[in-house]
Design a protein around this motif. Structure first.
Motif, mmCIF file in Angstrom:
data_model
loop_
_atom_site.group_PDB
_atom_site.id
_atom_site.type_symbol
_atom_site.label_atom_id
_atom_site.label_comp_id
_atom_site.label_asym_id
_atom_site.label_seq_id
_atom_site.Cartn_x
_atom_site.Cartn_y
_atom_site.Cartn_z
ATOM 1 N N GLY A 84 8.505 -10.459 2.151
ATOM 2 C CA GLY A 84 7.131 -10.248 2.586
ATOM 3 C C GLY A 84 6.674 -8.834 2.328
ATOM 4 O O GLY A 84 7.355 -8.051 1.668
ATOM 5 N N THR A 85 5.498 -8.534 2.864
ATOM 6 C CA THR A 85 4.938 -7.200 2.749
ATOM 7 C C THR A 85 4.286 -6.825 4.067
ATOM 8 O O THR A 85 3.742 -7.683 4.772
ATOM 9 C CB THR A 85 3.871 -7.131 1.634
ATOM 10 O OG1 THR A 85 2.902 -8.150 1.856
ATOM 11 C CG2 THR A 85 4.478 -7.301 0.263
ATOM 12 N N GLN A 86 4.359 -5.569 4.407
ATOM 13 C CA GLN A 86 3.713 -5.022 5.600
ATOM 14 C C GLN A 86 4.019 -5.823 6.860
ATOM 15 O O GLN A 86 3.148 -6.126 7.652
ATOM 16 C CB GLN A 86 2.211 -4.916 5.382
ATOM 17 C CG GLN A 86 1.851 -4.040 4.214
ATOM 18 C CD GLN A 86 0.374 -4.073 3.880
ATOM 19 O OE1 GLN A 86 -0.390 -4.841 4.427
ATOM 20 N NE2 GLN A 86 -0.019 -3.223 2.957
ATOM 21 N N LYS A 128 9.125 -6.922 -3.048
ATOM 22 C CA LYS A 128 8.734 -7.238 -1.674
ATOM 23 C C LYS A 128 9.725 -6.552 -0.749
ATOM 24 O O LYS A 128 10.726 -6.005 -1.180
ATOM 25 C CB LYS A 128 8.808 -8.754 -1.419
ATOM 26 C CG LYS A 128 7.905 -9.604 -2.277
ATOM 27 C CD LYS A 128 6.552 -9.685 -1.672
ATOM 28 C CE LYS A 128 5.682 -10.686 -2.413
ATOM 29 N NZ LYS A 128 4.412 -10.853 -1.769
ATOM 30 N N THR A 129 9.463 -6.638 0.535
ATOM 31 C CA THR A 129 10.448 -6.233 1.522
ATOM 32 C C THR A 129 11.303 -7.465 1.809
ATOM 33 O O THR A 129 10.764 -8.530 2.107
ATOM 34 C CB THR A 129 9.764 -5.765 2.816
ATOM 35 O OG1 THR A 129 8.937 -4.649 2.498
ATOM 36 C CG2 THR A 129 10.787 -5.364 3.860
#
Length: 174
Positions: free
Chosen positions: A110-112, A61-62
């Protein structure tokens, strides 16, 4: 024509089932490891490590975070140095507690640009981890899911108020 329609229906059904089964697999999760593993070259001398999950599987993930503090009555915020670790879904946090102030680390995965999960790490007066909390909410099928952290919750921690009434899950040392 019927054959094309049948293939289209089969493709739509397969994509729907794939998305549905992913949704049923469970919510994302974030975990904190403290102290960091000194035997892993990527986390040696780190303050702590973060692991990100989707259901039970480690997944990349980020990961971002800030150290939120109150020093001499003034609120301060600093971006944490978070880097990928030696394994997928593992991240290394390098941070040293300033000499003064009360501090809380807020670590998001998270993502995006969408936060999936947040860990709130309360720092003790001696600079170690006092507690780790992941704010949650109940969702369908008996799952719990991470929820966003309100600024008031972080302010409460910095002012020394407990977060039990705010729905935080406690896991860590006091």
């Amino acid at each position: 024509m019927n054959r094309t329609l049948l293939r289209t229906f089969a493709l739509v059904t397969a994509l729907t089932l794939t998305a549905f089964s992913t949704a049923l697999a469970g919510p994302p999760w974030i975990a904190i490891e403290y102290p960091a593993n000194p035997f892993d070259q990527s986390s040696r001398d780190a303050f702590l490590t973060v692991r990100t999950y989707h259901h039970g599987d480690l997944i990349g993930k980020t990961v971002t975070g800030t150290a939120e503090g109150v020093v001499n009555g003034k609120r301060q915020s600093m971006v944490l140095d978070i880097r990928p670790g030696s394994r997928q879904g593992m991240y290394v946090v390098r941070w040293q507690r300033p000499a003064v102030g009360r501090w809380v680390l807020v670590i998001n995965s998270g993502t995006q640009g969408i936060t999936d999960a947040t860990a709130v790490v309360e720092i003790s007066a001696t600079g170690g981890v006092a507690s780790v909390s992941v704010p949650t909410r109940a969702i369908a099928n008996g799952w719990i899911s991470p929820r966003p952290v309100a600024a008031a919750e972080i302010d409460g921690l910095l002012q020394g108020r407990a977060l039990a009434s705010a729905g935080m899950q406690y896991s860590g040392n006091r």
